[in-house]
Write a protein that holds these residues in place. Structure first.
Motif, PDB file in Angstrom:
ATOM      1  N   ASP A 261       4.348 -55.405  67.650  1.00  0.00           N
ATOM      2  CA  ASP A 261       4.869 -55.111  68.982  1.00  0.00           C
ATOM      3  C   ASP A 261       6.395 -55.055  69.018  1.00  0.00           C
ATOM      4  N   ASN A 262       7.045 -55.460  67.921  1.00  0.00           N
ATOM      5  CA  ASN A 262       8.502 -55.376  67.825  1.00  0.00           C
ATOM      6  C   ASN A 262       8.984 -53.986  67.392  1.00  0.00           C
ATOM      7  N   ILE A 263       8.037 -53.109  67.039  1.00  0.00           N
ATOM      8  CA  ILE A 263       8.398 -51.798  66.508  1.00  0.00           C
ATOM      9  C   ILE A 263       7.958 -50.703  67.484  1.00  0.00           C
ATOM     10  N   ASP A 264       8.816 -49.737  67.757  1.00  0.00           N
ATOM     11  CA  ASP A 264       8.444 -48.600  68.597  1.00  0.00           C
ATOM     12  C   ASP A 264       7.627 -47.614  67.751  1.00  0.00           C
ATOM     13  N   ILE A 265       6.314 -47.801  67.793  1.00  0.00           N
ATOM     14  CA  ILE A 265       5.420 -47.040  66.905  1.00  0.00           C
ATOM     15  C   ILE A 265       5.436 -45.542  67.256  1.00  0.00           C
ATOM     16  N   GLY A 266       5.395 -45.226  68.541  1.00  0.00           N
ATOM     17  CA  GLY A 266       5.391 -43.824  68.959  1.00  0.00           C
ATOM     18  C   GLY A 266       6.614 -43.097  68.429  1.00  0.00           C
ATOM     19  N   CYS A 267       7.743 -43.742  68.524  1.00  0.00           N
ATOM     20  CA  CYS A 267       8.998 -43.157  68.061  1.00  0.00           C
ATOM     21  C   CYS A 267       8.976 -42.971  66.541  1.00  0.00           C
TER      22      CYS A 267
ATOM     23  N   ILE B 173     -10.929 -64.272  73.798  1.00  0.00           N
ATOM     24  CA  ILE B 173     -10.347 -63.068  74.396  1.00  0.00           C
ATOM     25  C   ILE B 173      -9.738 -62.245  73.274  1.00  0.00           C
ATOM     26  N   GLY B 174     -10.329 -61.087  72.971  1.00  0.00           N
ATOM     27  CA  GLY B 174      -9.862 -60.257  71.848  1.00  0.00           C
ATOM     28  C   GLY B 174     -10.728 -60.532  70.631  1.00  0.00           C
ATOM     29  N   MET B 175     -11.683 -59.615  70.370  1.00  0.00           N
ATOM     30  CA  MET B 175     -12.639 -59.856  69.286  1.00  0.00           C
ATOM     31  C   MET B 175     -12.344 -58.953  68.100  1.00  0.00           C
TER      32      MET B 175
ATOM     33  N   THR C 202      -5.648 -61.263  71.199  1.00  0.00           N
ATOM     34  CA  THR C 202      -5.325 -59.856  71.452  1.00  0.00           C
ATOM     35  C   THR C 202      -3.950 -59.545  70.874  1.00  0.00           C
ATOM     36  N   PRO C 203      -3.701 -58.270  70.546  1.00  0.00           N
ATOM     37  CA  PRO C 203      -2.306 -57.908  70.264  1.00  0.00           C
ATOM     38  C   PRO C 203      -1.527 -57.887  71.578  1.00  0.00           C
ATOM     39  N   LEU C 204      -0.209 -57.898  71.504  1.00  0.00           N
ATOM     40  CA  LEU C 204       0.614 -57.732  72.710  1.00  0.00           C
ATOM     41  C   LEU C 204       0.805 -56.234  72.954  1.00  0.00           C
ATOM     42  N   THR C 205       0.317 -55.782  74.110  1.00  0.00           N
ATOM     43  CA  THR C 205       0.497 -54.383  74.513  1.00  0.00           C
ATOM     44  C   THR C 205       0.863 -54.402  75.996  1.00  0.00           C
ATOM     45  N   LYS C 206       1.093 -53.209  76.565  1.00  0.00           N
ATOM     46  CA  LYS C 206       1.373 -53.146  78.013  1.00  0.00           C
ATOM     47  C   LYS C 206       0.208 -53.750  78.788  1.00  0.00           C
ATOM     48  N   GLU C 207      -1.015 -53.538  78.293  1.00  0.00           N
ATOM     49  CA  GLU C 207      -2.208 -54.034  79.001  1.00  0.00           C
ATOM     50  C   GLU C 207      -2.403 -55.539  78.868  1.00  0.00           C
ATOM     51  N   THR C 208      -1.944 -56.128  77.785  1.00  0.00           N
ATOM     52  CA  THR C 208      -2.181 -57.568  77.613  1.00  0.00           C
ATOM     53  C   THR C 208      -0.978 -58.421  78.010  1.00  0.00           C
TER      54      THR C 208
ATOM     55  N   VAL D 199      -5.955 -71.982  74.366  1.00  0.00           N
ATOM     56  CA  VAL D 199      -5.267 -71.947  73.073  1.00  0.00           C
ATOM     57  C   VAL D 199      -4.744 -70.532  72.822  1.00  0.00           C
ATOM     58  N   ASN D 200      -3.527 -70.437  72.317  1.00  0.00           N
ATOM     59  CA  ASN D 200      -2.962 -69.112  72.033  1.00  0.00           C
ATOM     60  C   ASN D 200      -2.278 -69.087  70.674  1.00  0.00           C
ATOM     61  N   THR D 201      -2.820 -68.239  69.785  1.00  0.00           N
ATOM     62  CA  THR D 201      -2.170 -68.022  68.483  1.00  0.00           C
ATOM     63  C   THR D 201      -1.847 -66.536  68.303  1.00  0.00           C
ATOM     64  N   SER D 202      -1.783 -65.783  69.433  1.00  0.00           N
ATOM     65  CA  SER D 202      -1.558 -64.329  69.306  1.00  0.00           C
ATOM     66  C   SER D 202      -0.092 -63.973  69.556  1.00  0.00           C
ATOM     67  N   ARG D 203       0.264 -63.742  70.809  1.00  0.00           N
ATOM     68  CA  ARG D 203       1.662 -63.519  71.180  1.00  0.00           C
ATOM     69  C   ARG D 203       1.930 -64.254  72.479  1.00  0.00           C
ATOM     70  N   GLY D 204       3.081 -64.892  72.579  1.00  0.00           N
ATOM     71  CA  GLY D 204       3.419 -65.700  73.747  1.00  0.00           C
ATOM     72  C   GLY D 204       3.341 -64.929  75.056  1.00  0.00           C
ATOM     73  N   LYS D 205       3.765 -63.664  75.012  1.00  0.00           N
ATOM     74  CA  LYS D 205       3.867 -62.884  76.252  1.00  0.00           C
ATOM     75  C   LYS D 205       2.511 -62.498  76.851  1.00  0.00           C
TER      76      LYS D 205
END
Ligand code: GLV
Ligand code: GLV
Length: 338
Positions: A81-87, A158-160, A215-221, A240-246
């Motif tokens: 999520d730190n990388i602008d993949i589309g770009c 949440i996120g399988m 889940t990954p961090l995306t606009k939806e999550t 419990v959260n081991t994915s992304r803080g946001k």
């Protein structure tokens, strides 16, 4: 001429040696991250970057690199999520990550947090060390440090994806009922073999004793778990959260924990990393905190480094990297540095 690669932090294991056999390598040797300006400057000079999740790889940086020789970014993490993949795709820059090799280590750490939070291990450790236990003059008390019984409880995943499934598999050892919510439902056969039931997020939040996020961090999550969601959870439940803080609205969570809407939380990831010591979460006893160490075992970190190297070497040989994130990029440019 050998292609050049800039590695934004020291990485362990044989991975770096593998890269050095084929590339001219420069490693940022400081413990702290290189400033954005440094990565920007390097991006304009090298053929490849090895990046971490703390490096902001935005479109300006990718374009500056792609205008020159930058062709591939090999990320030392599963999340990107730190990388602008589309770009990156538009500019013909390949992006790879390290999925799979860190699944079990992250699932193990998730379980460490589930158990530590449910059974109040950190609080208990503090109670012993501080002398508070000694001061009670009571070796054992029927009401001392009561927590949540994990065995036989309901786990909500949440996120399988790979990590969610590895966490669910471990739950069988605790005879748990496992519910899951994901954007995509698993095939029935996979649900049956994992012993998991698909539910909507509402049902998961209302019925689970342990809610764990993968889940990954995306606009939806982004802030998927906020005040409304926390209020639906049981007052006896833990998160419990081991994915992304946001993925969690931290201020809503801090309120939920201090006002006891839920019983506790175990957090390896945070909206702000490093978490400042005066953060509201730090003052609470019913939260177990870790510094983003999901994949931090000797074995896994070495395997991640090897996979980073394998991706670079495949690309160098004109092959599609084994764990390419932006598959569409092959339509823009073929692999290889020529
Ligand atoms: C760590 O958070 C990773 O994405 O690998
Ligand atoms: C990461 O590897 C995931 O798919 O959960």
């Amino acid at each position: 001429m050998r292609p050049r690669v800039f590695v934004t932090r020291e990485i362990p294991g044989k991975g770096l040696e593998m890269i050095k056999q084929h590339f001219d390598v420069e490693v940022w040797s400081e413990y702290t991250a290189p400033p954005y300006e440094v990565i920007l400057e390097k991006a304009g000079q090298v053929d490849a970057l090895v990046t971490l999740l703390t490096d902001k790889i935005d479109c300006g940086l990718i374009e500056a690199g792609a205008r020159n020789r930058l062709r591939i970014i090999s990320q030392y993490a599963v999340g990107f999520d730190n990388i602008d993949i589309g770009c990156a795709t538009r500019n013909g820059v390949y992006v790879t990550n390290t999925p799979g090799v860190l699944t079990d280590a992250t699932a193990d750490l998730t379980w460490a947090l589930i158990l530590a939070t449910a059974r109040r291990i950190v609080e208990a450790d503090k109670f012993v060390r501080s002398g508070e236990w000694y001061e009670t003059e009571t070796g054992w008390h029927p009401m001392m440090m009561l927590g949540l019984e994990v065995h036989g409880a309901t786990l909500g995943v949440i996120g399988m994806g790979r990590i969610g499934r590895a966490v669910a598999r471990r739950a069988r050892g605790f005879d748990m009922r496992v519910l899951y919510y994901d954007k995509y439902r698993l095939p029935e056969e996979a649900e049956r073999s994992l012993c998991v039931s698909y539910v909507d997020l509402d049902t998961l939040l209302r019925e689970s004793d342990v809610v764990t996020i993968h889940t990954p961090l995306t606009k939806e999550t982004y802030h998927l778990i906020g005040e409304n969601e926390l209020r639906k959870m049981k007052p006896t439940a833990i998160l419990v959260n081991t994915s992304r803080g946001k993925v969690i609205d931290t201020y809503a969570l801090a309120r939920a924990l201090s006002e006891k809407w839920i019983a506790g939380a175990g957090l390896d990831v945070h909206e702000e990393e490093p978490l400042p010591p005066d953060h509201p979460l730090v003052k609470l006893d019913n939260v177990v905190l870790a510094p983003h160490i999901g994949s931090a075992t000797h074995k896994t970190r070495a395997r991640m480094a090897a996979l980073v190297a394998e991706n670079l070497i495949a690309f160098l040989n004109g092959e599609a990297p084994p764990t390419l994130v932006n598959r569409e990029v092959v339509k823009v440019r073929s692999p290889g540095f020529k």
